[in-house]
Design a protein around this motif. Structure first.
Motif, PDB file in Angstrom:
ATOM      1  N   ARG A 140    -115.841 -20.522 -51.559  1.00  0.00           N
ATOM      2  CA  ARG A 140    -116.832 -21.467 -51.498  1.00  0.00           C
ATOM      3  C   ARG A 140    -117.818 -21.010 -50.399  1.00  0.00           C
ATOM      4  O   ARG A 140    -117.365 -20.702 -49.292  1.00  0.00           O
ATOM      5  CB  ARG A 140    -116.315 -22.874 -51.716  1.00  0.00           C
ATOM      6  CG  ARG A 140    -115.785 -23.411 -52.724  1.00  0.00           C
ATOM      7  CD  ARG A 140    -115.765 -24.822 -52.807  1.00  0.00           C
ATOM      8  NE  ARG A 140    -114.822 -25.075 -53.836  1.00  0.00           N
ATOM      9  CZ  ARG A 140    -114.489 -26.346 -54.332  1.00  0.00           C
ATOM     10  NH1 ARG A 140    -115.369 -27.372 -53.582  1.00  0.00           N
ATOM     11  NH2 ARG A 140    -113.526 -26.771 -54.991  1.00  0.00           N
ATOM     12  N   GLN A 163    -121.277 -30.769 -48.286  1.00  0.00           N
ATOM     13  CA  GLN A 163    -122.002 -30.076 -49.211  1.00  0.00           C
ATOM     14  C   GLN A 163    -121.373 -29.081 -50.331  1.00  0.00           C
ATOM     15  O   GLN A 163    -122.038 -28.406 -51.097  1.00  0.00           O
ATOM     16  CB  GLN A 163    -123.180 -29.368 -49.104  1.00  0.00           C
ATOM     17  CG  GLN A 163    -124.769 -29.548 -49.671  1.00  0.00           C
ATOM     18  CD  GLN A 163    -125.729 -28.832 -48.886  1.00  0.00           C
ATOM     19  OE1 GLN A 163    -125.796 -27.578 -48.741  1.00  0.00           O
ATOM     20  NE2 GLN A 163    -126.790 -29.591 -48.474  1.00  0.00           N
ATOM     21  N   TYR A 164    -120.086 -28.909 -49.897  1.00  0.00           N
ATOM     22  CA  TYR A 164    -119.485 -28.028 -50.596  1.00  0.00           C
ATOM     23  C   TYR A 164    -118.495 -28.426 -51.576  1.00  0.00           C
ATOM     24  O   TYR A 164    -117.494 -27.571 -52.193  1.00  0.00           O
ATOM     25  CB  TYR A 164    -118.484 -27.328 -49.516  1.00  0.00           C
ATOM     26  CG  TYR A 164    -119.415 -26.846 -48.367  1.00  0.00           C
ATOM     27  CD1 TYR A 164    -120.791 -26.130 -48.571  1.00  0.00           C
ATOM     28  CD2 TYR A 164    -119.302 -27.399 -46.957  1.00  0.00           C
ATOM     29  CE1 TYR A 164    -121.342 -25.842 -47.755  1.00  0.00           C
ATOM     30  CE2 TYR A 164    -119.887 -26.976 -46.009  1.00  0.00           C
ATOM     31  CZ  TYR A 164    -121.122 -26.244 -46.076  1.00  0.00           C
ATOM     32  OH  TYR A 164    -121.947 -25.966 -45.068  1.00  0.00           O
ATOM     33  N   GLY A 165    -118.406 -29.829 -52.104  1.00  0.00           N
ATOM     34  CA  GLY A 165    -117.664 -30.295 -53.051  1.00  0.00           C
ATOM     35  C   GLY A 165    -116.379 -30.756 -52.700  1.00  0.00           C
ATOM     36  O   GLY A 165    -115.332 -30.798 -53.574  1.00  0.00           O
ATOM     37  N   TYR A 166    -116.164 -30.798 -51.214  1.00  0.00           N
ATOM     38  CA  TYR A 166    -114.493 -31.143 -50.981  1.00  0.00           C
ATOM     39  C   TYR A 166    -114.562 -32.684 -50.481  1.00  0.00           C
ATOM     40  O   TYR A 166    -115.604 -33.350 -50.231  1.00  0.00           O
ATOM     41  CB  TYR A 166    -114.171 -30.455 -49.595  1.00  0.00           C
ATOM     42  CG  TYR A 166    -114.400 -29.048 -49.594  1.00  0.00           C
ATOM     43  CD1 TYR A 166    -113.429 -28.397 -50.297  1.00  0.00           C
ATOM     44  CD2 TYR A 166    -115.107 -28.143 -48.638  1.00  0.00           C
ATOM     45  CE1 TYR A 166    -113.398 -26.885 -50.522  1.00  0.00           C
ATOM     46  CE2 TYR A 166    -115.133 -26.749 -48.719  1.00  0.00           C
ATOM     47  CZ  TYR A 166    -114.080 -26.228 -49.703  1.00  0.00           C
ATOM     48  OH  TYR A 166    -114.020 -24.967 -49.675  1.00  0.00           O
ATOM     49  N   THR A 193    -108.976 -32.233 -49.047  1.00  0.00           N
ATOM     50  CA  THR A 193    -109.559 -30.847 -48.936  1.00  0.00           C
ATOM     51  C   THR A 193    -110.756 -30.795 -47.802  1.00  0.00           C
ATOM     52  O   THR A 193    -110.901 -29.772 -47.663  1.00  0.00           O
ATOM     53  CB  THR A 193    -110.312 -30.457 -50.608  1.00  0.00           C
ATOM     54  OG1 THR A 193    -111.152 -31.379 -51.069  1.00  0.00           O
ATOM     55  CG2 THR A 193    -109.152 -30.560 -51.687  1.00  0.00           C
TER      56      THR A 193
END
Ligand code: AMP
Ligand code: ZN
Ligand code: FE
Ligand code: FE
Length: 281
Positions: free
Chosen positions: A70, A191-194, A198
């Motif tokens: 990512r 902003q990275y979907g974690y 995670t």
């Protein structure tokens, strides 16, 4: 008030480095960091304009890196733009951008769109080019009505002209920044979907690579987001940074210093704390 995340025409902002310094002064900001994508080319002009206008310019960069397939954006603050390790990291990233830009332009031209690398370079001189410039160019041709639409219809994830670009590992980006005397910050970490574990793992990996801070104040963060990132920074012994991610007319909803609808306020103490890290051995 300060703004430690600002883009200029050296990457995909619409204001020149001189203009952002002047604008910062007009807004009464005491300091800004010029943090262009994968380039330090705007720093010198901003520093000299900042000296004229009485605004402190922190020399910075935002490196597009990778963590577990990512994207991860790494801000470098107080960098020496001439440091060899940083220069070679930047050179690698810019070459990979060039390769992807050529691929994109070729595919668009084959599709009947009037575009070439020469035309792009002429339209955006001195800029490290990326998809926002291509989207802007499509907008100038009347093919889309906004940069956002350029991403949705042509260039963004899942669109027909989205081609992959290799990114350097997060660790390499952090190390390049540190070896250039800079402080590495994990930009917009939400902003990275974690989330949850995670997100913690991502932050630990960044910290273990040498990142010293998290971007807690950010245009798209709610107050609750800011507090959450601040707590994560506390948990992992990291500092916080903050900025708007100003891009001028390329992201017209984001204002220098104050972010979206005037909701951003990054206090001077954030910069003072970061400077404290520089003084530590
Ligand atoms: P690149 O670095 O060439 O891959 O382009 C990424 C840049 O495009 C980032 O600075 C993003 O802020 C911007 N971007 C990504 N998606 C969109 C979108 N849907 N609308 C507008 N800008 C976008
Ligand atoms: Zn950008
Ligand atoms: Fe970013
Ligand atoms: Fe940015």
């Amino acid at each position: 008030m300060i703004d430690l995340h600002v883009h200029t025409t050296a990457s995909d902002g619409s204001d020149t480095p001189r203009q952002v310094a002047e604008k910062a002064a007009a807004l009464g900001l005491s300091a800004i960091a010029v943090t262009d994508h994968d380039t330090a080319a705007g720093i010198a002009e901003a520093v000299s304009a900042g000296a004229e206008w009485g605004v402190e310019i922190v020399p910075g960069i935002e490196i597009s890196a990778d963590y577990q397939n990512r994207r991860a954006h790494i801000l470098g603050l107080f960098i020496d733009p001439e440091a060899p390790a940083l220069r070679s990291a930047v050179e690698w990233a810019v070459n990979e951008r060039r390769r992807r830009n050529e691929q994109t332009v070729k595919a668009l031209a084959a599709h009947g769109i009037c575009i070439s690398m020469e035309a792009l370079c002429q339209a955006y001189p001195h800029a490290v080019l990326g998809r926002p410039h291509i989207a802007d160019y499509l907008m100038k041709q009347g093919l889309v009505s906004s940069i956002r639409e350029g991403f949705t219809n042509y260039l963004g994830e899942g669109a027909p002209f989205c081609f992959p670009k290799k990114r350097m590992p997060m660790k390499d980006a952090v190390e390049a920044i540190c070896s250039a005397g800079g402080i590495a910050i994990l930009a917009h970490p939400l902003q990275y979907g974690y989330a949850g574990e995670t997100l913690d793992a991502f932050i630990r990996a960044g910290r273990d690579a040498g990142a010293a801070g998290l971007e807690a104040y950010y245009s798209e963060h709610s107050e609750a987001d800011r507090i959450m990132v601040q707590r994560l920074a506390d948990r992992y012994g990291m500092a916080v940074s903050g900025g708007s991610d100003y891009h001028g007319s390329r992201k017209p909803h984001i204002e220098l210093g104050t972010g979206i609808n005037g909701t951003l306020h990054v206090p001077d103490i954030v910069l003072e704390n970061l400077k404290g890290l520089l003084r530590k051995p």
